[in-house]
Design an enzyme around this catalytic site. Structure first.
Site, PDB file in Angstrom:
ATOM      1  N   ARG A 140      60.248  94.686  97.557  1.00  0.00           N
ATOM      2  CA  ARG A 140      59.486  95.906  97.822  1.00  0.00           C
ATOM      3  C   ARG A 140      60.481  96.929  98.363  1.00  0.00           C
ATOM      4  NH1 ARG A 140      55.500  91.875  99.559  1.00  0.00           N
ATOM      5  NH2 ARG A 140      53.803  91.912  98.028  1.00  0.00           N
ATOM      6  N   THR A 186      50.519  89.963  89.188  1.00  0.00           N
ATOM      7  CA  THR A 186      50.030  89.708  90.550  1.00  0.00           C
ATOM      8  C   THR A 186      49.003  88.596  90.475  1.00  0.00           C
ATOM      9  OG1 THR A 186      48.632  90.542  92.340  1.00  0.00           O
ATOM     10  CG2 THR A 186      48.443  91.690  90.259  1.00  0.00           C
ATOM     11  N   ASP A 223      49.649  97.061  91.254  1.00  0.00           N
ATOM     12  CA  ASP A 223      49.281  98.479  91.281  1.00  0.00           C
ATOM     13  C   ASP A 223      50.402  99.376  91.834  1.00  0.00           C
ATOM     14  OD1 ASP A 223      47.012 100.618  91.345  1.00  0.00           O
ATOM     15  OD2 ASP A 223      47.923 100.694  93.327  1.00  0.00           O
ATOM     16  N   ASP A 261      46.528  88.351  92.359  1.00  0.00           N
ATOM     17  CA  ASP A 261      45.250  88.793  92.942  1.00  0.00           C
ATOM     18  C   ASP A 261      44.161  89.136  91.924  1.00  0.00           C
ATOM     19  OD1 ASP A 261      46.472  88.531  95.351  1.00  0.00           O
ATOM     20  OD2 ASP A 261      46.351  90.630  95.942  1.00  0.00           O
ATOM     21  N   ASP A 308      43.688  92.037  90.636  1.00  0.00           N
ATOM     22  CA  ASP A 308      43.082  93.284  91.153  1.00  0.00           C
ATOM     23  C   ASP A 308      43.498  94.511  90.353  1.00  0.00           C
ATOM     24  OD1 ASP A 308      45.705  93.298  91.903  1.00  0.00           O
ATOM     25  OD2 ASP A 308      45.363  93.881  93.976  1.00  0.00           O
ATOM     26  N   ARG A 326      44.482  90.546  98.847  1.00  0.00           N
ATOM     27  CA  ARG A 326      44.594  91.600  99.858  1.00  0.00           C
ATOM     28  C   ARG A 326      43.327  92.444  99.937  1.00  0.00           C
ATOM     29  NH1 ARG A 326      50.283  94.440  99.334  1.00  0.00           N
ATOM     30  NH2 ARG A 326      49.667  94.021  97.196  1.00  0.00           N
ATOM     31  N   GLY A 355      54.810  91.499  94.968  1.00  0.00           N
ATOM     32  CA  GLY A 355      54.653  90.043  95.154  1.00  0.00           C
ATOM     33  C   GLY A 355      54.843  89.328  93.828  1.00  0.00           C
TER      34      GLY A 355
END
Ligand code: ADP
Ligand code: F6P
Length: 321
Positions: free
Chosen positions: A75, A128, A106, A130, A132, A174, A14
């Site tokens: 992707r 990203t 990741d 996120d 994360d 996510r 993403g």
């Protein structure tokens, strides 16, 4: 290492605001240090399809302030296979690329680690929204996304207060509640539902009702997508209270917009550090920022560390409700 040393760069997974700024920093610093810079289009897909393009200073002009990634992202399931990775390796070897900078999350790091195993010297930058990725306080685009979400909540607050409504807002993340938690704090919302912590919708509904009973003219509930959907939470509140409730999914709006000053500076610093690491022949590492220092860790260290939601931040939020 000589002046023909080639460094490839790609963006994967993403996209996030600040990826362009990261590419610009790696490319400019690389060229100023005498390296040849090669852009790889559409992440690992372009790597397998040999979609390479030499990058000069002029190619990274005028991109600092643009969201998205001009190298584009993708992707690829095929890249997860041995055959896909071998194809990518052959293309890198044929092009004489020994160093590869991967900007992604990741999954993209796992791809980079696989190529490192096969002899390519790889570097990860945490791209990203996120937030994360472990062992970095920030990921590229996270700060910009917080600003986008904070602005959007301001707009929703205007209309919700006019109509005395509850607004349930679903944000991205996510498996990670960082966007919900931090944008929730910056927006003064009434409840935050994240995947890392248990939550009780009955308690939330009760809190909202009490707020209205005490004179509030609107309320806002944040839901991280990994915790549930805005529509499910809104339906429950509608069915179990007398509160007029609307659900909003902010969606991909959160991944766009000009990168914040923070994201531009953060990525400029990491681009500089990658070139330093290449000069020092340190490889197989991902970069990040810890306590305002640009740091790096091996991919294995990152894979072995769990990314945690900051419990203190949640506590701070609870005391602000
Ligand atoms: P992100 O990098 O944002 O986490 P994805 O999880 O979609 O995004 O991963 C991006 C790409 O990285 C995938 O499409 C795939 O090509 C590659 N990738 C993901 N996981 C692996 C893996 N275990 N091994 C090799 N490549 C992987
Ligand atoms: O990983 C970043 C992220 O924005 C997640 O928060 C979200 O679940 C996902 O990407 C959506 O990705 P896409 O719509 O590109 O498949």
């Amino acid at each position: 290492m000589n002046h023909m040393t080639k460094i490839g760069i790609l963006t994967s997974g993403g996209d996030s605001q600040g990826m362009n700024s990261a590419i610009r920093s790696v490319v400019k610093t690389g060229i100023h240090n005498g390296f040849d810079m090669i852009g790889i289009k559409r992440g690992y897909k372009g790597l397998m399809e040999n979609d390479f393009t030499p990058l000069e200073l002029k190619d990274v002009g005028d991109i600092l302030y643009r969201g998205g990634t001009f190298l584009q992202s993708a992707r690829s399931e095929e890249f997860k296979t041995e055959q896909g990775q071998q194809q990518a390796l052959n293309n890198l070897n044929d092009a004489g690329i020994d160093y590869l900078v991967v900007i992604g999350g990741d999954g993209s790091y796992r791809g980079a680690a696989a190529l490192q195993q096969k002899g390519i010297k790889t570097y990860g930058l945490p791209g990203t929204i996120d937030n994360d990725i472990p062992l970095t306080d920030y990921t590229i685009g996270f700060d910009t996304t917080l600003n986008v979400v904070t602005d959007a909540i301001g707009n929703l607050r205007d209309t919700m207060s006019s109509h005395e409504r509850v607004s349930v807002i679903e944000v991205m993340g996510r498996n990670c509640g960082d966007i919900a938690l931090q944008a929730g704090i910056s927006s003064g919302v009434d409840a935050i539902l994240v995947p890392e912590l248990p939550w009780d919708i009955e308690k939330v509904s009760k809190r909202l009702q009490e707020g209205f009973a005490q004179g509030k003219n609107h309320s806002i509930v944040m839901v991280a997508e990994g915790a549930g959907t805005a529509e499910d939470v809104a339906s429950f509140i509608r069915d179990h209270t007398n509160l007029d409730t609307r659900a909003t999914v902010l969606g991909h709006i959160q991944r766009g917009g000009t990168p914040s000053a923070f994201d531009r500076i953060f990525t400029s610093r990491m681009g500089n550090k990658v070139i330093e690491l290449i000069k020092e022949e340190i490889a197989g590492v991902a970069l990040g920022m810890e306590n305002n220092k640009i740091t790096y860790h091996t991919f294995n260290e990152i894979f072995e560390t769990k990314d945690e939601l900051d419990p203190k931040l949640y506590e701070i939020f609870e005391d602000l409700v």
